[in-house]
Design a protein around this motif. Structure first.
Motif, PDB file in Angstrom:
ATOM      1  N   CYS A 217       0.835  -1.206   0.000  1.00  0.00           N
ATOM      2  CA  CYS A 217       0.000   0.000   0.000  1.00  0.00           C
ATOM      3  C   CYS A 217       0.866   1.251   0.000  1.00  0.00           C
ATOM      4  CB  CYS A 217      -0.896  -0.006   1.243  1.00  0.00           C
ATOM      5  SG  CYS A 217       0.038  -0.231   2.791  1.00  0.00           S
ATOM      6  N   PRO A 218       0.307   2.384  -0.396  1.00  0.00           N
ATOM      7  CA  PRO A 218       1.046   3.640  -0.268  1.00  0.00           C
ATOM      8  C   PRO A 218       1.119   4.056   1.195  1.00  0.00           C
ATOM      9  CG  PRO A 218      -1.180   4.052  -1.062  1.00  0.00           C
ATOM     10  CD  PRO A 218      -1.013   2.568  -1.035  1.00  0.00           C
ATOM     11  N   LEU A 219       2.061   4.931   1.505  1.00  0.00           N
ATOM     12  CA  LEU A 219       2.174   5.468   2.852  1.00  0.00           C
ATOM     13  C   LEU A 219       1.264   6.686   2.972  1.00  0.00           C
ATOM     14  CD1 LEU A 219       3.557   5.400   5.624  1.00  0.00           C
ATOM     15  CD2 LEU A 219       5.325   6.904   4.669  1.00  0.00           C
ATOM     16  N   THR A 220       0.235   6.548   3.797  1.00  0.00           N
ATOM     17  CA  THR A 220      -0.726   7.626   4.023  1.00  0.00           C
ATOM     18  C   THR A 220      -0.958   7.744   5.520  1.00  0.00           C
ATOM     19  OG1 THR A 220      -2.656   6.163   3.950  1.00  0.00           O
ATOM     20  CG2 THR A 220      -1.870   7.038   1.840  1.00  0.00           C
ATOM     21  N   ASP A 221      -1.800   8.686   5.904  1.00  0.00           N
ATOM     22  CA  ASP A 221      -2.149   8.812   7.320  1.00  0.00           C
ATOM     23  C   ASP A 221      -2.805   7.529   7.832  1.00  0.00           C
ATOM     24  OD1 ASP A 221      -1.167  11.382   7.388  1.00  0.00           O
ATOM     25  OD2 ASP A 221      -3.119  12.342   7.105  1.00  0.00           O
ATOM     26  N   ALA A 222      -3.558   6.867   6.959  1.00  0.00           N
ATOM     27  CA  ALA A 222      -4.258   5.642   7.377  1.00  0.00           C
ATOM     28  C   ALA A 222      -3.324   4.447   7.494  1.00  0.00           C
ATOM     29  CB  ALA A 222      -5.381   5.322   6.389  1.00  0.00           C
ATOM     30  N   THR A 223      -2.247   4.423   6.712  1.00  0.00           N
ATOM     31  CA  THR A 223      -1.370   3.247   6.717  1.00  0.00           C
ATOM     32  C   THR A 223      -0.102   3.431   7.543  1.00  0.00           C
ATOM     33  OG1 THR A 223      -0.225   3.924   4.678  1.00  0.00           O
ATOM     34  CG2 THR A 223      -2.197   2.542   4.444  1.00  0.00           C
ATOM     35  N   ARG A 224       0.227   4.652   7.912  1.00  0.00           N
ATOM     36  CA  ARG A 224       1.420   4.864   8.738  1.00  0.00           C
ATOM     37  C   ARG A 224       1.227   4.180  10.095  1.00  0.00           C
ATOM     38  NH1 ARG A 224       5.653   8.408   8.610  1.00  0.00           N
ATOM     39  NH2 ARG A 224       4.689   9.524   6.856  1.00  0.00           N
ATOM     40  N   GLY A 225       2.115   3.269  10.442  1.00  0.00           N
ATOM     41  CA  GLY A 225       1.995   2.536  11.698  1.00  0.00           C
ATOM     42  C   GLY A 225       0.847   1.549  11.727  1.00  0.00           C
ATOM     43  N   LEU A 226       0.343   1.169  10.562  1.00  0.00           N
ATOM     44  CA  LEU A 226      -0.796   0.241  10.496  1.00  0.00           C
ATOM     45  C   LEU A 226      -0.476  -1.071  11.210  1.00  0.00           C
ATOM     46  CD1 LEU A 226      -3.627  -0.400   9.188  1.00  0.00           C
ATOM     47  CD2 LEU A 226      -2.334  -1.418   7.289  1.00  0.00           C
ATOM     48  N   VAL A 227       0.723  -1.594  10.965  1.00  0.00           N
ATOM     49  CA  VAL A 227       1.135  -2.836  11.631  1.00  0.00           C
ATOM     50  C   VAL A 227       1.878  -2.428  12.901  1.00  0.00           C
ATOM     51  CG1 VAL A 227       2.396  -5.011  11.391  1.00  0.00           C
ATOM     52  CG2 VAL A 227       1.270  -3.999   9.407  1.00  0.00           C
ATOM     53  N   ASP A 228       1.103  -2.224  13.947  1.00  0.00           N
ATOM     54  CA  ASP A 228       1.649  -1.782  15.226  1.00  0.00           C
ATOM     55  C   ASP A 228       1.693  -2.957  16.205  1.00  0.00           C
ATOM     56  OD1 ASP A 228      -1.034  -2.190  15.772  1.00  0.00           O
ATOM     57  OD2 ASP A 228      -1.477  -0.078  16.194  1.00  0.00           O
ATOM     58  N   ARG A 229       1.930  -2.671  17.456  1.00  0.00           N
ATOM     59  CA  ARG A 229       2.051  -3.731  18.462  1.00  0.00           C
ATOM     60  C   ARG A 229       0.779  -4.567  18.549  1.00  0.00           C
ATOM     61  NH1 ARG A 229       1.988  -4.963  24.053  1.00  0.00           N
ATOM     62  NH2 ARG A 229       3.991  -5.827  24.777  1.00  0.00           N
ATOM     63  N   GLU A 230      -0.380  -3.890  18.515  1.00  0.00           N
ATOM     64  CA  GLU A 230      -1.650  -4.620  18.608  1.00  0.00           C
ATOM     65  C   GLU A 230      -1.842  -5.541  17.411  1.00  0.00           C
ATOM     66  OE1 GLU A 230      -3.772  -4.750  21.183  1.00  0.00           O
ATOM     67  OE2 GLU A 230      -2.178  -3.616  22.179  1.00  0.00           O
ATOM     68  N   ALA A 239       2.625 -16.571  11.520  1.00  0.00           N
ATOM     69  CA  ALA A 239       2.481 -15.627  10.414  1.00  0.00           C
ATOM     70  C   ALA A 239       3.819 -15.009  10.019  1.00  0.00           C
ATOM     71  CB  ALA A 239       1.497 -14.525  10.781  1.00  0.00           C
ATOM     72  N   THR A 240       3.909 -14.648   8.741  1.00  0.00           N
ATOM     73  CA  THR A 240       5.077 -13.973   8.190  1.00  0.00           C
ATOM     74  C   THR A 240       4.629 -12.670   7.534  1.00  0.00           C
ATOM     75  OG1 THR A 240       6.255 -16.043   7.782  1.00  0.00           O
ATOM     76  CG2 THR A 240       6.939 -14.146   6.495  1.00  0.00           C
ATOM     77  N   ILE A 241       5.405 -11.616   7.721  1.00  0.00           N
ATOM     78  CA  ILE A 241       5.119 -10.310   7.119  1.00  0.00           C
ATOM     79  C   ILE A 241       6.038 -10.094   5.927  1.00  0.00           C
ATOM     80  CG2 ILE A 241       5.188  -7.812   7.480  1.00  0.00           C
ATOM     81  CD1 ILE A 241       4.599  -8.363  10.449  1.00  0.00           C
ATOM     82  N   VAL A 242       5.474  -9.634   4.816  1.00  0.00           N
ATOM     83  CA  VAL A 242       6.251  -9.258   3.639  1.00  0.00           C
ATOM     84  C   VAL A 242       5.936  -7.796   3.343  1.00  0.00           C
ATOM     85  CG1 VAL A 242       6.761  -9.724   1.215  1.00  0.00           C
ATOM     86  CG2 VAL A 242       6.120 -11.614   2.739  1.00  0.00           C
ATOM     87  N   ASN A 243       6.921  -6.920   3.510  1.00  0.00           N
ATOM     88  CA  ASN A 243       6.690  -5.484   3.319  1.00  0.00           C
ATOM     89  C   ASN A 243       7.404  -4.992   2.070  1.00  0.00           C
ATOM     90  OD1 ASN A 243       6.002  -2.820   3.547  1.00  0.00           O
ATOM     91  ND2 ASN A 243       7.124  -2.437   5.438  1.00  0.00           N
ATOM     92  N   VAL A 244       6.630  -4.669   1.029  1.00  0.00           N
ATOM     93  CA  VAL A 244       7.150  -4.030  -0.179  1.00  0.00           C
ATOM     94  C   VAL A 244       6.491  -2.671  -0.364  1.00  0.00           C
ATOM     95  CG1 VAL A 244       7.799  -6.159  -1.369  1.00  0.00           C
ATOM     96  CG2 VAL A 244       5.461  -5.286  -1.612  1.00  0.00           C
ATOM     97  N   ALA A 245       5.915  -2.137   0.712  1.00  0.00           N
ATOM     98  CA  ALA A 245       5.223  -0.851   0.663  1.00  0.00           C
ATOM     99  C   ALA A 245       6.203   0.265   1.017  1.00  0.00           C
ATOM    100  CB  ALA A 245       4.026  -0.885   1.615  1.00  0.00           C
ATOM    101  N   ARG A 246       6.123   0.747   2.238  1.00  0.00           N
ATOM    102  CA  ARG A 246       7.050   1.723   2.783  1.00  0.00           C
ATOM    103  C   ARG A 246       7.359   1.318   4.223  1.00  0.00           C
ATOM    104  NH1 ARG A 246       7.699   2.715  -1.695  1.00  0.00           N
ATOM    105  NH2 ARG A 246       7.666   4.709  -2.837  1.00  0.00           N
ATOM    106  N   GLY A 247       8.567   1.620   4.676  1.00  0.00           N
ATOM    107  CA  GLY A 247       8.984   1.202   5.996  1.00  0.00           C
ATOM    108  C   GLY A 247       8.047   1.615   7.111  1.00  0.00           C
ATOM    109  N   PRO A 248       7.596   2.889   7.148  1.00  0.00           N
ATOM    110  CA  PRO A 248       6.765   3.333   8.272  1.00  0.00           C
ATOM    111  C   PRO A 248       5.368   2.717   8.336  1.00  0.00           C
ATOM    112  CG  PRO A 248       7.877   5.201   7.238  1.00  0.00           C
ATOM    113  CD  PRO A 248       8.067   4.031   6.326  1.00  0.00           C
ATOM    114  N   VAL A 249       4.984   1.891   7.370  1.00  0.00           N
ATOM    115  CA  VAL A 249       3.715   1.157   7.499  1.00  0.00           C
ATOM    116  C   VAL A 249       3.804   0.196   8.690  1.00  0.00           C
ATOM    117  CG1 VAL A 249       2.155  -0.486   6.366  1.00  0.00           C
ATOM    118  CG2 VAL A 249       3.153   1.388   5.057  1.00  0.00           C
ATOM    119  N   VAL A 250       5.022  -0.221   9.036  1.00  0.00           N
ATOM    120  CA  VAL A 250       5.256  -1.098  10.170  1.00  0.00           C
ATOM    121  C   VAL A 250       5.939  -0.310  11.281  1.00  0.00           C
ATOM    122  CG1 VAL A 250       6.429  -3.199  10.959  1.00  0.00           C
ATOM    123  CG2 VAL A 250       5.476  -3.100   8.649  1.00  0.00           C
ATOM    124  N   ASP A 251       5.471  -0.481  12.511  1.00  0.00           N
ATOM    125  CA  ASP A 251       6.136   0.089  13.675  1.00  0.00           C
ATOM    126  C   ASP A 251       7.388  -0.743  13.939  1.00  0.00           C
ATOM    127  OD1 ASP A 251       7.004   0.517  16.346  1.00  0.00           O
ATOM    128  OD2 ASP A 251       5.035   1.251  16.924  1.00  0.00           O
TER     129      ASP A 251
END
Length: 332
Positions: A217-230, A239-251
């Protein structure tokens, strides 16, 4: 002088399309120029190869393309009408100033679909068959069996159903998996078996039954920190995470904690926060983390696919029809 030489978009030197000097993925920008010239044999496509050349030539050209456009360069682009950004993302551009100037902006959406789709599939299969474990035992010359997984029957959640997310779903289809797509407008549907929005409850319910979480996904206000502690706590421990979006989508701090604590099986990160990842960052030390240096976007076909989009838009621009929509137009 022919009608073409004096046509819309040509400067005093007869430039119809100006290409700025910066290339991408280590590929010389001359390859992009050649691809455009192949598709636009009747137009003058010129490369501004130095900073001085860019400033000199951009002043009276209507159609400019490149990886980026600085505010300083924009200030001297008096006749600019279209900027064809050679990246899919445009957040690095001075969009407010471009909008004030009524400059149409297009992007390279769709260029990355095949290569990033393959990158994601490779990352998923790597963790499914645990090739990283096999590689480690090979380095040790250790003939010892290990347990693996099977992709068939898994649930893969793809966050973002743009060109990249759709390409991922298409490539997963033969593997007999259940796919969940996450997008801003779930009513629009998509190539996934189920499509949901970013609503917190729906998203976490999807995470609870996800074996592979693909972020495209693109980095937006809605996706920034989307994958947080919760979110990381909600994911299945397998589960395995594959991030090809932007770094800040994940905390990042939460991800390090999750890996230390065994909340998830692993992660494949083509993007990180911070980026580049510092040499002393703890993410380098996990054997169940795959790190690639923002490399999923590389493909030898990059300039060819990009030139297809930009050449089509040059034709549309030259048609001079009122309200003509350009392909991949993001502004205005």
């Amino acid at each position: 002088m022919t009608e073409l030489d004096a046509g819309r978009g040509s400067d005093s030197d007869g430039t119809d399309v100006l290409v700025l000097r910066r290339g991408t993925h280590g590929m010389p920008v001359e390859g992009y120029v050649d691809a455009l010239r192949d598709r636009l044999p009747d137009r003058r496509v010129r490369l501004a190869r130095t900073p001085a050349d860019e400033r000199e030539r951009i002043g009276d050209v209507a159609f400019v393309t490149g990886m980026t456009l600085s505010e300083d360069l924009l200030e001297v682009a008096d006749d600019l009408e279209v900027f064809a950004c050679a990246y899919a993302g445009t957040g690095h551009l001075p969009l407010d100033r471009l909008e004030e100037r009524d400059v149409a902006v297009t992007n390279a959406s769709g260029v990355h679909g095949p290569n990033i789709g393959e990158h994601v599939l490779g990352a998923i299969l790597r963790f499914t068959r645990r090739f990283h474990v096999g590689a480690r035992r090979q380095r040790r010359r250790e003939w010892r069996h290990y347990q693996a997984h099977e992709l068939r029957g898994s649930t893969v959640t793809v966050v973002g159903l743009g060109a990249i997310g759709r390409a991922v779903c298409d490539r997963l289809e033969p593997f007999d998996v259940e796919t969940i797509g996450v997008r801003y407008s779930p009513e629009s549907g998509g190539p996934a078996d189920e499509v949901i929005g970013f609503d917190g409850d729906a998203f976490h319910e999807a995470l609870a039954r996800t074996e592979y979480l693909v972020l495209a996904c693109p980095l937006t206000d809605a996706t920034r920190g989307l994958v947080d502690r919760e979110a990381l706590l909600t994911l299945d421990p397998d589960a395995t995470i594959v991030n090809v979006a932007r770094g800040p989508v994940v905390d990042t701090d939460a991800l390090v904690e999750a890996l230390h604590s065994g909340w998830i099986r692993g992660a494949s990160l083509d993007v990180t926060d911070p980026e580049p990842l510092p040499a002393d960052h703890p993410l380098w030390n996990f054997e169940n983390v795959q790190i690639t240096p923002h490399n999923a976007g590389h493909t030898p076909e990059y300039y060819e696919r990009l030139a297809d989009i930009v050449a089509e838009n040059v034709d549309r621009f030259d048609a001079e029809e009122s309200n003509r929509e350009l392909e991949n137009q993001v502004l205005p």
